[in-house]
Design an enzyme around this catalytic site. Structure first.
Site, PDB file in Angstrom:
ATOM      1  N   GLY A  14     -50.550  -9.520  44.528  1.00 56.74           N
ATOM      2  CA  GLY A  14     -51.821  -9.018  44.001  1.00 56.74           C
ATOM      3  C   GLY A  14     -51.583  -8.503  42.594  1.00 56.74           C
ATOM      4  O   GLY A  14     -51.873  -9.162  41.588  1.00 56.74           O
ATOM      5  N   ARG A  15     -50.962  -7.329  42.545  1.00 56.73           N
ATOM      6  CA  ARG A  15     -50.731  -6.644  41.270  1.00 56.73           C
ATOM      7  C   ARG A  15     -50.002  -7.520  40.256  1.00 56.73           C
ATOM      8  O   ARG A  15     -50.334  -7.488  39.067  1.00 56.73           O
ATOM      9  CB  ARG A  15     -49.887  -5.396  41.557  1.00 56.73           C
ATOM     10  CG  ARG A  15     -49.726  -4.481  40.367  1.00 56.73           C
ATOM     11  CD  ARG A  15     -48.719  -3.368  40.628  1.00 56.73           C
ATOM     12  NE  ARG A  15     -48.750  -2.806  41.946  1.00 56.73           N
ATOM     13  CZ  ARG A  15     -49.321  -1.639  42.267  1.00 56.73           C
ATOM     14  NH1 ARG A  15     -49.884  -0.912  41.330  1.00 56.73           N
ATOM     15  NH2 ARG A  15     -49.278  -1.192  43.510  1.00 56.73           N
TER      16      ARG A  15
ATOM     17  N   ARG B  10     -55.846   5.709  40.198  1.00 57.42           N
ATOM     18  CA  ARG B  10     -54.389   5.639  40.365  1.00 57.42           C
ATOM     19  C   ARG B  10     -53.636   6.862  39.832  1.00 57.42           C
ATOM     20  O   ARG B  10     -52.748   7.383  40.516  1.00 57.42           O
ATOM     21  CB  ARG B  10     -53.826   4.346  39.753  1.00 57.42           C
ATOM     22  CG  ARG B  10     -54.435   3.071  40.369  1.00 57.42           C
ATOM     23  CD  ARG B  10     -53.655   1.823  40.032  1.00 57.42           C
ATOM     24  NE  ARG B  10     -52.390   1.808  40.709  1.00 57.42           N
ATOM     25  CZ  ARG B  10     -51.248   2.095  40.145  1.00 57.42           C
ATOM     26  NH1 ARG B  10     -51.180   2.367  38.856  1.00 57.42           N
ATOM     27  NH2 ARG B  10     -50.134   2.092  40.851  1.00 57.42           N
TER      28      ARG B  10
ATOM     29  N   CYS C 207     -65.647  16.846  38.306  1.00 58.28           N
ATOM     30  CA  CYS C 207     -65.375  18.247  38.643  1.00 58.28           C
ATOM     31  C   CYS C 207     -64.175  18.399  39.564  1.00 58.28           C
ATOM     32  O   CYS C 207     -64.303  18.860  40.701  1.00 58.28           O
ATOM     33  CB  CYS C 207     -66.604  18.838  39.333  1.00 58.28           C
ATOM     34  SG  CYS C 207     -68.083  18.427  38.459  1.00 58.28           S
ATOM     35  N   GLU C 208     -63.037  17.936  39.124  1.00 59.34           N
ATOM     36  CA  GLU C 208     -61.793  18.079  39.890  1.00 59.34           C
ATOM     37  C   GLU C 208     -60.657  18.170  38.888  1.00 59.34           C
ATOM     38  O   GLU C 208     -60.613  17.398  37.922  1.00 59.34           O
ATOM     39  CB  GLU C 208     -61.530  16.818  40.740  1.00 59.34           C
ATOM     40  CG  GLU C 208     -62.586  16.521  41.740  1.00 59.34           C
ATOM     41  CD  GLU C 208     -62.040  16.325  43.150  1.00 59.34           C
ATOM     42  OE1 GLU C 208     -60.873  16.665  43.419  1.00 59.34           O
ATOM     43  OE2 GLU C 208     -62.831  15.839  43.966  1.00 59.34           O
TER      44      GLU C 208
END
Ligand code: LLP
Length: 414
Positions: free
Chosen positions: A275-276, A312, A342-343
């Site tokens: 995939g990657r 990620r 907001c984290e």
């Protein structure tokens, strides 16, 4: 060679100036290079030409239809993990006989749909799942093939959350159980267990864990032969790493050289599920600087993409190179590059050296965002998902529109 390069201090994707794309489509925007997708696919195909494996693109890395179709048109199959991915794979006319399906939790509907489509095989992850496939296949009167996903109990040097090949993890079947199932395989009248599968994890940059696991499974295949159990397929999974930062590049040629003799000795047809490796370095996330902030202790660059667009860094503490679309020279300073969510975990880079002359309105490219980027994006904070663009030579195409506020309330009732 990457397809994202500076020319006269401007970042280009193939022959298109990235800033011209973002000016037209806005930010955040995912931008992919067609040429890069194909050349990564061809690298694998050429390195393994001697054994002609079926290369099934792991759609979970990037399920954009145009991306998948670009690869399918070159002969790729698809590695799917859900009914949704099956639907998309079929939508771009993937030959069902080139579709393999792995997942620890396939539902009845998903199994039915796959049987009806006539996929090549199920990568089975447990005995109860095998029995469920047999039951459903019998009900439908449709026979199918299956490979047992072996958990070879091999640890790979990668982030714990993307390691899959040890017995501490939910994936696959241990060797002892797999052997028992295979000895009894005649009992399944609708499922022909004719293969073994493995996938030990993702973003593995050394070939050694793959070699260890492949050797272990190859020895298991030999043991089976002694018991008179012949197989047809060996699916070696995916997980081949890419360069995000300073990693040693994963050399497919060396990898192929090391494993081809082992694979040939098994006498089986080989499947792989990258995939990657195919799409990771083939895409970027373009974003705009909204504000610069200095609280006396730290400096922050606040951009218009957030962890909802690319999770990620927040999720795996992953490193992504971040560069301006217009190359700058001069002094650099340490800053955090953060999103608007907001984290505190909403960041793309911590204490990254960035050019002090960057200012509000400038565009940045978050590199190597083509895999597990848009696919993992969400509507958190009621943010619309980003537009996706595919560049081909000196043209670009919007291959998925940016979501609208209307999309955010679709299907909701008050
Ligand atoms: N085959 C199976 C059965 C898999 O579970 C996976 C990935 C692949 C193939 C493809 O692996 P790849 O060649 O892309 O490494 N979200 C994480 C990665 C999760 C990988 C899950 N399985 C990340 O952003 O790093």
């Amino acid at each position: 060679m990457s397809e994202f390069n500076y020319r006269s201090n401007e970042l280009y994707c193939e022959n298109v100036k990235v800033s011209s794309i973002v000016k037209a489509v806005g930010t955040p925007s995912y931008i992919y290079s067609y040429k890069s997708l194909l050349s990564q696919f061809m690298k694998l195909k050429e390195a393994f030409a001697e054994i002609k494996p079926l290369i099934c693109f792991a759609m979970k890395a990037n399920d954009n239809l145009a991306v998948v179709k670009s690869l399918v048109d070159q002969g790729a199959g698809c590695d799917i993990v859900s009914g949704g991915e099956l639907y998309k794979a079929l939508a771009v006319k993937t030959d069902p006989k080139k579709i393999v399906y792995a997942s620890v939790g396939k539902t009845e509907e998903e199994i039915k749909a796959s049987l009806k489509a006539g996929i090549l095989l199920f990568n089975v992850e447990s005995l109860p799942e095998l029995e469920e496939i047999e039951r459903i296949a019998k009900k439908l009167g449709k026979k199918t093939k299956a490979a047992l996903r072996i958990n070879p109990d091999v640890k790979a040097a990668t982030h714990d959350r993307i390691t899959t090949g040890t017995l501490q993890k939910k994936f696959g079947i241990d060797l002892l159980t797999a052997h028992k199932i295979l000895k009894n395989r005649k009992k399944y009248k609708y499922v022909d267990i004719c293969g073994v599968h493995m996938h030990i994890g993702s973003q593995i940059t050394s070939k050694n864990p793959f070699i260890s696991a492949i050797k272990k499974v190859a020895a298991f295949i030999d043991e089976l032969k002694v018991d008179g159990i012949g197989l047809e397929y060996f699916d070696i999974g995916g997980g081949f790493g890419i360069v995000y930062n300073q990693e040693d590049p994963f050399c497919v040629k060396d990898f192929a050289k090391a494993i081809i003799p082992i694979l040939k000795k098994t006498g089986l047809k080989i499947i792989m599920e990258p995939g990657r490796f195919i799409c990771g370095n083939s895409g970027i996330l373009a974003t705009k600087i909204l504000y610069l902030k200095d609280n006396g202790v730290k400096k922050f660059l606040i951009v218009d993409s957030g962890m909802n667009d690319l999770v990620r860094p927040s999720m795996y503490d992953a490193y992504h190179e971040i560069v301006p679309l217009r190359k700058l020279t001069g002094r650099k300073e340490k800053m955090d590059i953060v999103g608007p969510i907001c984290e505190s975990g909403d960041y793309f880079a911590k204490d990254r050296q960035v050019n002090v002359s960057l200012k509000k309105g400038d565009f940045l490219a978050i590199m190597s965002a083509g895999a597990y980027g848009h696919v993992m994006s969400s509507n958190y904070n009621s943010r619309t998902r980003a537009v996706e663009v595919l560049v081909k030579g000196n043209k670009y195409f919007v291959v998925r529109e940016r979501e609208t506020f209307k999309d955010l309330i679709k299907g909701q009732r008050v």
